[in-house]
Design a protein around this motif. Structure first.
Motif, PDB file in Angstrom:
ATOM      1  N   PHE A 276      -9.949  -9.983   1.657  1.00 50.54           N
ATOM      2  CA  PHE A 276     -10.774  -9.429   0.588  1.00 50.54           C
ATOM      3  C   PHE A 276      -9.972  -9.428  -0.702  1.00 50.54           C
ATOM      4  CE2 PHE A 276      -8.985  -6.211   3.396  1.00 50.54           C
ATOM      5  CZ  PHE A 276      -8.269  -5.383   2.547  1.00 50.54           C
ATOM      6  N   LEU A 277     -10.684  -9.249  -1.824  1.00 51.08           N
ATOM      7  CA  LEU A 277     -10.035  -9.321  -3.131  1.00 51.08           C
ATOM      8  C   LEU A 277      -9.341  -8.001  -3.469  1.00 51.08           C
ATOM      9  CD1 LEU A 277     -12.749 -11.176  -5.248  1.00 51.08           C
ATOM     10  CD2 LEU A 277     -10.869 -12.122  -3.944  1.00 51.08           C
ATOM     11  N   PRO A 278      -8.392  -8.038  -4.394  1.00 53.37           N
ATOM     12  CA  PRO A 278      -7.733  -6.786  -4.778  1.00 53.37           C
ATOM     13  C   PRO A 278      -8.635  -5.917  -5.652  1.00 53.37           C
ATOM     14  CG  PRO A 278      -6.818  -8.626  -6.016  1.00 53.37           C
ATOM     15  CD  PRO A 278      -7.824  -9.201  -5.072  1.00 53.37           C
ATOM     16  N   PRO A 279      -8.372  -4.601  -5.661  1.00 51.80           N
ATOM     17  CA  PRO A 279      -9.129  -3.714  -6.551  1.00 51.80           C
ATOM     18  C   PRO A 279      -8.695  -3.902  -7.999  1.00 51.80           C
ATOM     19  CG  PRO A 279      -7.663  -2.469  -5.089  1.00 51.80           C
ATOM     20  CD  PRO A 279      -7.358  -3.903  -4.895  1.00 51.80           C
TER      21      PRO A 279
ATOM     22  N   LYS B 174       0.991   2.998   7.652  1.00 51.19           N
ATOM     23  CA  LYS B 174       0.210   2.197   8.607  1.00 51.19           C
ATOM     24  C   LYS B 174      -0.223   0.862   7.983  1.00 51.19           C
ATOM     25  CE  LYS B 174      -3.919   2.709  11.451  1.00 51.19           C
ATOM     26  NZ  LYS B 174      -5.110   3.559  11.652  1.00 51.19           N
ATOM     27  N   ASP B 175      -0.746   0.939   6.756  1.00 41.92           N
ATOM     28  CA  ASP B 175      -1.254  -0.279   6.115  1.00 41.92           C
ATOM     29  C   ASP B 175      -0.123  -1.232   5.727  1.00 41.92           C
ATOM     30  OD1 ASP B 175      -4.281   0.287   5.747  1.00 41.92           O
ATOM     31  OD2 ASP B 175      -3.280   2.124   5.147  1.00 41.92           O
TER      32      ASP B 175
ATOM     33  N   GLU C 252      -8.324   4.689   7.136  1.00 44.58           N
ATOM     34  CA  GLU C 252      -8.201   6.134   7.342  1.00 44.58           C
ATOM     35  C   GLU C 252      -9.149   6.895   6.404  1.00 44.58           C
ATOM     36  OE1 GLU C 252      -4.253   7.360   6.396  1.00 44.58           O
ATOM     37  OE2 GLU C 252      -4.559   9.412   7.066  1.00 44.58           O
TER      38      GLU C 252
ATOM     39  N   ASP D 115      -3.858   5.472  -8.325  1.00 42.56           N
ATOM     40  CA  ASP D 115      -3.693   5.915  -6.926  1.00 42.56           C
ATOM     41  C   ASP D 115      -2.233   5.790  -6.480  1.00 42.56           C
ATOM     42  OD1 ASP D 115      -6.388   6.297  -6.881  1.00 42.56           O
ATOM     43  OD2 ASP D 115      -6.863   4.509  -5.714  1.00 42.56           O
TER      44      ASP D 115
ATOM     45  N   TYR E   1       0.853  -1.186   0.000  1.00 46.77           N
ATOM     46  CA  TYR E   1       0.000   0.000   0.000  1.00 46.77           C
ATOM     47  C   TYR E   1       0.890   1.237   0.000  1.00 46.77           C
ATOM     48  CZ  TYR E   1      -4.621   2.103   0.466  1.00 46.77           C
ATOM     49  OH  TYR E   1      -5.793   2.779   0.222  1.00 46.77           O
ATOM     50  N   TYR E   2       0.276   2.374  -0.267  1.00 48.11           N
ATOM     51  CA  TYR E   2       1.056   3.611  -0.343  1.00 48.11           C
ATOM     52  C   TYR E   2       1.059   4.384   0.969  1.00 48.11           C
ATOM     53  CZ  TYR E   2      -3.706   5.029  -1.637  1.00 48.11           C
ATOM     54  OH  TYR E   2      -5.075   5.180  -1.679  1.00 48.11           O
ATOM     55  N   THR E   3       0.592   3.735   2.052  1.00 48.90           N
ATOM     56  CA  THR E   3       0.665   4.396   3.365  1.00 48.90           C
ATOM     57  C   THR E   3       1.464   3.516   4.335  1.00 48.90           C
ATOM     58  OG1 THR E   3      -1.357   3.346   4.144  1.00 48.90           O
ATOM     59  CG2 THR E   3      -1.594   5.503   3.082  1.00 48.90           C
TER      60      THR E   3
ATOM     61  N   GLN F 156     -16.891  -3.686   2.951  1.00 49.76           N
ATOM     62  CA  GLN F 156     -16.204  -4.739   2.186  1.00 49.76           C
ATOM     63  C   GLN F 156     -15.959  -4.293   0.744  1.00 49.76           C
ATOM     64  OE1 GLN F 156     -17.318  -8.829   2.816  1.00 49.76           O
ATOM     65  NE2 GLN F 156     -18.644  -8.264   4.511  1.00 49.76           N
TER      66      GLN F 156
ATOM     67  N   TYR G 239       1.038  -5.083  -5.312  1.00 48.03           N
ATOM     68  CA  TYR G 239       0.058  -4.845  -4.245  1.00 48.03           C
ATOM     69  C   TYR G 239      -0.614  -6.167  -3.933  1.00 48.03           C
ATOM     70  CZ  TYR G 239      -4.641  -4.071  -2.389  1.00 48.03           C
ATOM     71  OH  TYR G 239      -5.801  -4.144  -1.645  1.00 48.03           O
TER      72      TYR G 239
ATOM     73  N   LEU H 204      -6.136   1.146  -9.286  1.00 51.40           N
ATOM     74  CA  LEU H 204      -5.197   1.240  -8.160  1.00 51.40           C
ATOM     75  C   LEU H 204      -3.839   1.772  -8.627  1.00 51.40           C
ATOM     76  CD1 LEU H 204      -5.179   0.668  -5.095  1.00 51.40           C
ATOM     77  CD2 LEU H 204      -4.033  -1.485  -5.591  1.00 51.40           C
TER      78      LEU H 204
ATOM     79  N   ASN I 197      -8.548   2.500   2.255  1.00 46.52           N
ATOM     80  CA  ASN I 197      -8.114   2.032   3.576  1.00 46.52           C
ATOM     81  C   ASN I 197      -8.972   2.623   4.697  1.00 46.52           C
ATOM     82  OD1 ASN I 197      -7.171   4.614   3.923  1.00 46.52           O
ATOM     83  ND2 ASN I 197      -5.032   4.068   4.172  1.00 46.52           N
TER      84      ASN I 197
ATOM     85  N   LEU J 186     -12.981  -1.893   0.805  1.00 47.92           N
ATOM     86  CA  LEU J 186     -11.695  -2.592   1.000  1.00 47.92           C
ATOM     87  C   LEU J 186     -11.248  -3.194  -0.321  1.00 47.92           C
ATOM     88  CD1 LEU J 186     -12.234  -4.441   4.405  1.00 47.92           C
ATOM     89  CD2 LEU J 186     -10.527  -2.680   3.937  1.00 47.92           C
ATOM     90  N   GLN J 187     -12.209  -3.762  -1.023  1.00 41.46           N
ATOM     91  CA  GLN J 187     -11.909  -4.402  -2.300  1.00 41.46           C
ATOM     92  C   GLN J 187     -11.603  -3.382  -3.394  1.00 41.46           C
ATOM     93  OE1 GLN J 187     -14.245  -7.953  -2.735  1.00 41.46           O
ATOM     94  NE2 GLN J 187     -14.194  -7.757  -4.949  1.00 41.46           N
ATOM     95  N   MET J 188     -11.923  -2.132  -3.145  1.00 40.69           N
ATOM     96  CA  MET J 188     -11.581  -1.077  -4.103  1.00 40.69           C
ATOM     97  C   MET J 188     -10.260  -0.392  -3.737  1.00 40.69           C
ATOM     98  SD  MET J 188     -15.187   0.768  -4.929  1.00 40.69           S
ATOM     99  CE  MET J 188     -16.235   0.146  -6.251  1.00 40.69           C
ATOM    100  N   GLY J 189      -9.588  -0.902  -2.692  1.00 42.59           N
ATOM    101  CA  GLY J 189      -8.294  -0.339  -2.306  1.00 42.59           C
ATOM    102  C   GLY J 189      -8.405   0.878  -1.405  1.00 42.59           C
TER     103      GLY J 189
ATOM    104  N   LYS K 202       0.056   9.028  -5.478  1.00 36.90           N
ATOM    105  CA  LYS K 202       0.483   9.165  -4.079  1.00 36.90           C
ATOM    106  C   LYS K 202       1.995   9.024  -3.944  1.00 36.90           C
ATOM    107  CE  LYS K 202      -3.677   9.239  -2.052  1.00 36.90           C
ATOM    108  NZ  LYS K 202      -4.182  10.300  -1.201  1.00 36.90           N
TER     109      LYS K 202
ATOM    110  N   LYS L 220     -15.717   4.205  -7.378  1.00 35.63           N
ATOM    111  CA  LYS L 220     -15.181   4.345  -6.028  1.00 35.63           C
ATOM    112  C   LYS L 220     -15.789   5.570  -5.329  1.00 35.63           C
ATOM    113  CE  LYS L 220     -10.632   5.075  -5.060  1.00 35.63           C
ATOM    114  NZ  LYS L 220      -9.240   4.644  -5.111  1.00 35.63           N
TER     115      LYS L 220
END
Lengths: 326, 110
Positions: free
Chosen positions: A191-194, A147-148, B77, A202, A143-145, B67, A185, A199, B75, B70-73, A206, B43
């Protein structure tokens, strides 16, 4: 109870191998493209999603003899790409020898790095070595943060990864056409990826805006319900729901492009697998079992060893070591 | 009935089409079109839905759109910022209605 009991014996959904598309496309191509070589399961990290359960306590390491056999087989059978993975491949004592030998033969070489290893004293010369050898880098960055990323890969991982990416950019990676830097990523949970393209936008915005980082492509990879991630699913009572999510998202079109159809995966001891997930599960190929034995024989089309974990590669837009497939 | 809200009911949402299938069909077509990418991205629409779900306090929608996001990326925050948008509008609307009370008071007080 065997941890794969639910995964392989549930009747909640049809077994992956019983799907019509899996019967139709259940054989490898005549010509394979990628020889994926897992040169050891030792890793400086212990990521929560790792399908191999790699980490500092693992000691399995590929010998130079097995590496030599990999190179011979690569040449003999006309593979196009050598994909070096681990664990952290940089921790194998013969790693640089393997890259030297591969690039001497003009083999298109990919190394999958966790980035953090490049910040350790003993490995700080590796980025320049990669650039000199024009190795294609596939780097993990979930991820680009901060914390995650740190939640999934460990405290301090994000900051070190960003520094490593900046060093790679300074060397021309992600900028010069012959120095390819791709990022990976994977979801930070069950859960599944976007969508890969949305993505990517994004990540690109970022990482550039906040850290000045450029890269070529972002690969989105679905977490496979085995190894450390499988343990998490079991422990948190999420396995059934996660499998239901994968099965509901089964995309028949993704089966034809599954990576196992065009690759061969080699374990640290030379054992052959259809992919790194089967390697993690200890499910060898249906055919000649050792890379050493492929030096003298022809490479036959083989039946792929499917399990229900394969649903992770066919959910939604599909998933492979090179990202989405459908 | 042991509880008004049952998580398993979320998966049975489609059963609402049993008694009025034509209206259900139209609703689902409308719903699908609303959430398809248009002038806004999927999104952006999902984030609006998520914030509205908190404002109308629908546990099914909160579960579902958390859900989805989350699946759309998206987070945690980013999601919590969206909840604050819903909270700010609810809070602001409450305060804005204070004007009605003030108007009544102004009309009646000496």
């Amino acid at each position: 109870m065997d941890k794969n009991t639910y995964l392989e014996h549930t009747e909640d959904f049809p077994h992956f191998s019983s799907r019509q598309e899996c019967k139709e496309f259940g054989m490898t191509h005549e010509q394979l493209d990628v020889l994926q070589v897992n040169i050891g399961e030792t890793c400086n990290l212990a990521c929560k999603h790792c399908h191999l359960t790699a980490g500092p306590v693992r000691t399995e390491t590929m010998s130079k003899e097995v590496m030599k056999a990999c190179l011979e087989v690569f040449d003999k059978h006309g593979f196009k790409t050598l994909d070096i993975t681990g664990g952290a491949p940089e921790l194998n004592p013969h790693f640089e020898w393997l890259v030297e030998e591969a690039t001497k033969r003009n083999i298109h070489t990919i190394v999958r790095t966790n980035l953090v290893i490049l910040g350790e004293e003993k490995h700080r010369h590796i980025p320049e070595f990669y650039a000199r050898k024009k190795v294609e880098i596939v780097a993990s960055l979930p991820y680009y943060t901060e914390k995650d990323t740190d939640r999934q890969r460990g405290s301090g991982v994000f900051a070190t990864s960003i520094s490593a990416l900046q060093i790679l950019n300074d060397l021309g990676y992600g900028k010069s056409p012959d120095l390819i830097l791709n990022l990976v990523y994977n979801p930070g949970g069950a859960f599944l990826p976007p969508g890969q393209s949305s993505l990517t936008v994004d990540f690109r915005n970022k990482l550039f805006d906040l850290y000045g980082i450029s890269f070529n492509q972002l690969f989105t990879i679905t977490n496979n319900p085995i190894g450390r991630f499988g343990d998490f699913l079991e422990r948190t009572d999420n396995m059934k729901a996660y499998m239901s999510r994968l099965v509901s998202a089964f995309n028949p079109k993704a089966v034809e492009n599954m990576m196992c159809r065009s690759q061969l995966s080699v374990g640290w001891d030379g054992t052959l697998y259809d992919c790194d997930f089967n390697l993690a599960l200890g499910l060898p190929v249906d055919g000649i079992l050792r890379i050493q034995d492929l030096r003298e024989t022809s490479l036959e089309i083989r039946k792929i060893v499917f399990g229900n974990h394969c649903y992770a590669c066919t959910a939604g837009a599909g998933s492979s070591c090179g990202g989405a497939t459908a | 009935m042991k509880t008004y809200y049952n998580p398993e009911d979320l998966a049975k949402f489609g059963n609402m089409g049993e008694d009025a299938p034509e209206m259900w069909k139209k609703f689902m077509e409308y719903y699908g079109q609303v959430f398809a990418a248009g002038a806004l991205t999927e999104k952006e629409k999902a984030l609006i839905a998520f914030a509205v779900a908190h404002a109308v306090q629908c546990p099914y929608c909160i579960d579902s759109y958390t859900q989805t996001l989350l699946q759309m990326g998206v987070n945690q925050e980013q999601m919590i910022e969206a909840v604050h948008v819903a909270a700010a509008i609810r809070g602001g609307a409450t305060l804005a209605h204070g004007m009605q009370a003030k108007n009544v008071i102004k009309n009646l007080e000496l």
